[in-house]
Every structure is written in C-alpha cells, then in structure tokens.
Design a protein around this motif. Structure first.
Motif, short mmCIF file in Angstrom:
data_model
loop_
_atom_site.label_atom_id
_atom_site.label_comp_id
_atom_site.label_asym_id
_atom_site.label_seq_id
_atom_site.Cartn_x
_atom_site.Cartn_y
_atom_site.Cartn_z
N ALA A 198 -6.40 -6.64 -0.23
CA ALA A 198 -7.52 -6.05 -0.99
C ALA A 198 -6.99 -5.04 -2.02
O ALA A 198 -7.43 -5.01 -3.17
CB ALA A 198 -8.50 -5.38 -0.03
N ALA A 199 -5.99 -4.27 -1.61
CA ALA A 199 -5.43 -3.26 -2.53
C ALA A 199 -4.66 -3.94 -3.67
O ALA A 199 -4.74 -3.52 -4.83
CB ALA A 199 -4.52 -2.31 -1.76
N VAL A 200 -3.94 -5.02 -3.36
CA VAL A 200 -3.22 -5.75 -4.42
C VAL A 200 -4.22 -6.30 -5.43
O VAL A 200 -4.04 -6.17 -6.65
CB VAL A 200 -2.37 -6.89 -3.81
N ASN A 241 5.28 -5.27 -10.65
CA ASN A 241 5.08 -5.99 -9.38
C ASN A 241 4.27 -5.14 -8.42
O ASN A 241 4.47 -3.93 -8.34
CB ASN A 241 6.45 -6.30 -8.74
N CYS A 242 3.38 -5.76 -7.66
CA CYS A 242 2.67 -5.06 -6.58
C CYS A 242 3.35 -5.49 -5.29
O CYS A 242 3.20 -6.62 -4.85
CB CYS A 242 1.20 -5.44 -6.57
N ILE A 243 4.14 -4.58 -4.70
CA ILE A 243 4.97 -4.96 -3.54
C ILE A 243 4.33 -4.43 -2.26
O ILE A 243 4.11 -3.23 -2.11
CB ILE A 243 6.40 -4.38 -3.68
N VAL A 244 4.04 -5.35 -1.33
CA VAL A 244 3.34 -4.98 -0.09
C VAL A 244 4.33 -4.51 0.97
O VAL A 244 5.41 -5.07 1.12
CB VAL A 244 2.53 -6.19 0.43
N THR A 245 3.96 -3.42 1.66
CA THR A 245 4.77 -2.93 2.77
C THR A 245 3.84 -2.28 3.79
O THR A 245 2.62 -2.30 3.64
CB THR A 245 5.83 -1.92 2.26
N ASP A 294 6.29 -0.91 -11.23
CA ASP A 294 5.94 -1.58 -9.97
C ASP A 294 5.09 -0.63 -9.13
O ASP A 294 5.23 0.58 -9.22
CB ASP A 294 7.22 -1.93 -9.17
N ARG A 295 4.22 -1.21 -8.30
CA ARG A 295 3.41 -0.40 -7.39
C ARG A 295 3.74 -0.81 -5.95
O ARG A 295 3.84 -2.01 -5.65
CB ARG A 295 1.90 -0.61 -7.61
N VAL A 296 3.92 0.16 -5.10
CA VAL A 296 4.13 -0.09 -3.67
C VAL A 296 2.77 0.01 -3.00
O VAL A 296 2.05 0.99 -3.17
CB VAL A 296 5.10 0.97 -3.09
N TYR A 302 -2.44 2.76 1.32
CA TYR A 302 -1.81 3.87 0.60
C TYR A 302 -1.05 3.26 -0.58
O TYR A 302 -0.30 2.29 -0.41
CB TYR A 302 -0.86 4.65 1.50
N CYS A 303 -1.26 3.84 -1.79
CA CYS A 303 -0.56 3.29 -2.96
C CYS A 303 -0.13 4.44 -3.86
O CYS A 303 -0.92 4.97 -4.63
CB CYS A 303 -1.47 2.34 -3.72
N PRO A 304 1.12 4.88 -3.76
CA PRO A 304 1.58 6.03 -4.55
C PRO A 304 1.76 5.66 -6.02
O PRO A 304 1.91 4.50 -6.37
CB PRO A 304 2.93 6.36 -3.93
N GLU A 305 1.70 6.68 -6.86
CA GLU A 305 2.00 6.45 -8.29
C GLU A 305 3.39 7.03 -8.55
O GLU A 305 3.89 7.85 -7.80
CB GLU A 305 0.97 7.11 -9.20
N ARG A 306 4.04 6.57 -9.59
CA ARG A 306 5.38 7.08 -9.91
C ARG A 306 5.52 7.29 -11.41
O ARG A 306 6.55 6.99 -12.00
CB ARG A 306 6.46 6.15 -9.39
#
Ligand code: SAJ
Length: 423
Positions: free
Chosen positions: A186-188, A198-202, A173-175, A155-159
């Motif tokens: 794979a998503a990063v 930044n692509c921040i993984v959670t 930044d993308r979560v 899941y990767c929301p936009e802001r």
C-alpha cells in the motif's frame, strides 16, 4: 484507492510532499497545528525557503488540489511528517508524533494507510500502531490482524537535501518499511504516485534504522575530519593539503573539517541510536561529542589570535573580529543548530560591539540573534577593512573564489579551508 491524501505536518518535508501528491492530481489535505501556516498555504504562499516550492504550492492551491487545515479530515492515506527533536537530556521527543496520531485517530476508516516519515528511533512505528489500536478498538491493526488488518501502517524516511528537496523527493530511492507485506504494498502504491527513484521494501525497523544509519555514517565521518583537523593543527600540518593527498587513494574519501555540525538532522539523529543502544553505540556517541566540541575549539583558536594581535600592540578591547558566515552550512539561509552562529554569539557576548558578521544570505540579521550580542552585519570588504581577526565559518559561494587581501597584522582563521586554493 488513493484519491484523497492527508499530510500531517506542513514543514520542510510535509509541504513539498503535499505539493507533489497534488501535482499528481490527488486531493491533498494538509494538516498543521499552526493557523498561520495554514492560512499562508491557503493563500498559495509558503512559510519556508525552498527553491521551486512557492510555484508548486501556488499551482496546487490554485488548481484546488491542495487545501490546508488545522483539523484532520478523512482520507485514503495519511503521511505523518512532524518534527522529532531532542529533549534537553538528548532523548527523542516523540510528542509531536503522538499529537499527530491523536489528531487523525478519530477520522481513520477501514482500508486507510498511515505512513510515518518523521525521523524516529527504532520501534516508533510499532508504538504508533499500538496507540491507534488503543483509541480505535473498532478497527484492526497490523500487529493484531497481520495482512488482514483494516489499517495499513508503514515507515518511509526521506533523505532529501535542504535546497534540493523537491528534486530529491522525486529522484531519490525511497525505503519502504511496512508492518506487513500488504502494508508495504500500500505504501509503495502511494509513493509511486510521484517517486521516480526505486521504492525498496524492507522491514519496518530496518527502514527506521536506515535513516538513522545514513546520517550517523555522515556524522562519524565528519567527526573523523574534525578530529584530524585538531590533530594536524597541533602538529603543524595543513589538514586541507593532507586530506587532498589522502583522498587521492582510490578508496579513501575523508570529508571536510568545519566549525562543527549543524542542521536539524546530523546533530540530532545519531542520538536516537545512542538512546536505544547506549552500551553499543560508542563510536556514534563519541563522534557526536567530537563534533559538538569543535565550536569551542574554534573559539580557543580565536583567543590565541587575540593574544597574537594584542601582542603586536593593538589594545585588547579594540580588537575587532569578523565572523564570515553564520548559517549551518554553505549557500543557504538556515540557522538551525548552526555551530557558526554559536561561535559568533559566544564571541559577541564576550566582546561587546567588537564582532562583525558577514552573512550574504541575510539582508539583515534575524532579530533573535541581533539584539542580544551586539553583532554588526556588513559586507566582506567592509569587514576586511576593519577587522583584526577574520574567522571564516561557512564556505558560502561569496567567499569561495576571492581571497581578500589581508595586511600582515590581520589574522585569518579559515575553519573550512575555503581559501586554501583561492587565487
Ligand atoms: N559538514 C561538515 N563537513 C562535511 C559535510 C558536512 O562539517 O564534509 C557539516 C555541514 O557544514 C553542516 C552539517 O555537517 O553543518 C550537515 O550538513 P549536511 O551536508 O550533512 O546536510 P544536511 O544536514 O542538511 O542533510 C543531511 C543529509 N544526509 C546525508 O547526507 C546522509 C540529507 O540527505 C538528509 O536528508 C538530511 O540530513 C536529513 O534531513 O536528515
């Protein structure tokens, strides 16, 4: 391998996202249920208003990197960016996500990545994975096989802010919430193709809640400002002066009261939290109700102004009201969930032919709002010359700097404090 990327849903988020992958020289298949949208894009044109987007679409289609279609095709990665509106009962409507999933299920292959971007209630991505596993038992999914799954899901929301979408898609930044560490990896790799933030993984649920928390935070703070404005009005305090003074505190930042909260985000997303946590989400629910009640409070202000003007001798049925701005926020031409439009229509339906509209972002009023309520569009100067009551509903640039000269019998209701400091 990310040579071919499919974007499902070519709206405000999907189409800019598609053009950005295409700008990185990836083959992009844009999928949309509307053949009108597909045909428009394949002509290198756009069906939405967003700065810079037309050039990007023209370049991507012209160079052969972006092609739109109504039928899903095999790809290395799939990004789902379809609407998630509310039902009439304020429940999340996930039917568009389900349709999107069913459209890509037949073309999924081992090694594919599926990313959900649509703003969704917590748990939606896991539901999506479950649905895919049901229709593709020949493939393994993260909930079954963990990191060894055939299909990666995240899941990767936009802001992004409408009007600045292309810039913010690249810069913000993308979560990234993968269902497993390898799903996140794979998503990063996918978003690093164009994201400079930044692509921040959670965790996947944290990513889903992050988007909802961001918008609920803003909605609650706008509700505070709106509630303050109604309290100050009752106590004869200028709320704009008050907020200016309070915000001089180094750690206070009260947002701006308005005529309500519009757009397809803040007016919707907090209800996703309320739906999943009805007992706990008290403040979030109350804030929604405060913001949704503001338009009616403004209409009551107008009613008081009508009584004041009629008291000065103008026959009630001759009183003319000018609504300044009808879009959901300043300097854009988007009417979605607009409280200003709601107010203008309420007034127009009650005062046939006596409501003027000043909306600099529309050459002519869209037909869906013009005929029914007999609103007449005109310039600010024309409205000032004719209206007994002027209601400033949206803080467009055209209004911000020049406060019109009003005569002593005219009443101004400035719901945004735009002219509090204008010369
Ligand atoms: N508003 C106020 N007072 C304020 C700020 C806004 O009344 O102080 C009103 C606006 O007039 C408008 C509504 O709130 O009617 C929403 O405006 P907005 O400025 O929040 O903009 P949106 O809804 O277009 O974008 C929001 C953004 N979210 C946040 O700022 C946390 C954007 O980053 C999101 O990506 C977007 O929602 C979304 O798509 O979710």
């Amino acid at each position: 391998m990310l040579n071919k990327i499919s974007i499902v849903g070519l709206g405000y988020i999907g189409l800019p996202t598609a053009t950005l992958f295409a700008s990185r020289k990836r083959r992009v298949i844009g999928v949309d249920v509307s053949s009108r949208v597909v045909d428009t894009i394949n002509r290198g044109e756009i069906h939405i208003v967003e700065p810079e987007l037309d050039i990007l679409v023209q370049a991507a289609v012209g160079a052969g990197y972006l092609r739109a279609t109504t039928r899903a095709e095999p790809a290395d990665a799939f990004v789902i960016a379809v609407p998630t509106p509310l039902t009439d009962e304020r429940k999340p409507d996930l039917s568009y996500i389900d349709s999107a999933i069913m459209s890509i299920a037949p073309v999924l292959a081992k090694g594919n990545l599926v990313v959900l971007e649509s703003t969704s209630p917590v748990g939606t991505t896991e539901l999506l994975a479950k649905r895919l596993a049901e229709v593709r038992p020949d493939l393994s999914f993260p909930q079954q096989a963990g990191d060894a799954s055939d299909i990666r899901i995240a899941y990767c929301p936009e802001r992004v802010l409408p009007g600045r979408i292309v810039h913010e898609l690249v810069a913000n930044d993308r979560v990234i919430g993968g269902m497993t560490p390898r799903c996140s990896e794979a998503a990063v790799a996918l978003y690093r193709l164009f994201v400079q933030g930044n692509c921040i993984v959670t965790q996947v649920r944290t990513a889903e809640m992050c988007k909802l928390a961001e918008n609920s935070f803003r909605d609650v703070n706008i509700a505070f400002a709106n509630e303050l404005s109604m309290i100050c009005d009752k106590q004869g305090i200028n709320v704009w002066e008050l907020i200016g003074l309070a915000n001089r505190h180094p750690r206070v930042d009260i947002l701006e009261p308005g005529c309500g909260v519009g757009g397809h985000c803040l007016a919707v997303d907090p209800w996703f939290i309320v739906d999943r946590a009805p007992e706990e989400a008290k403040l979030i629910r109350t804030a929604r109700n405060v913001n949704d009640a503001k338009p009616n409070w403004i209409v009551q202000q107008v009613d008081q102004a009508i009584a004041e003007v009629s008291g000065s001798g103008v026959p009630v049925d001759e009183i003319c009201i000018a609504c300044l701005g009808i879009t959901y926020k300043a300097d854009i031409d988007d009417l979605r969930e607009s409280p200003a439009l709601q107010i203008a229509q309420t007034l127009a339906l009650r005062r046939q032919g006596k409501v003027l509209i000043v909306e600099p972002n529309f050459q002519t009023l869209p037909e869906e709002i013009d005929g029914a309520a007999q609103m007449t569009q005109m310039t600010l100067d024309e409205a000032v010359a004719q209206a007994h009551i002027l209601v400033l509903l949206v803080g467009h640039a055209e209004f911000r700097d020049v406060k019109p000269e009003l005569n002593s019998r005219q009443v101004l209701i400035d719901t945004r404090g735009v002219w509090k400091g204008a010369k």
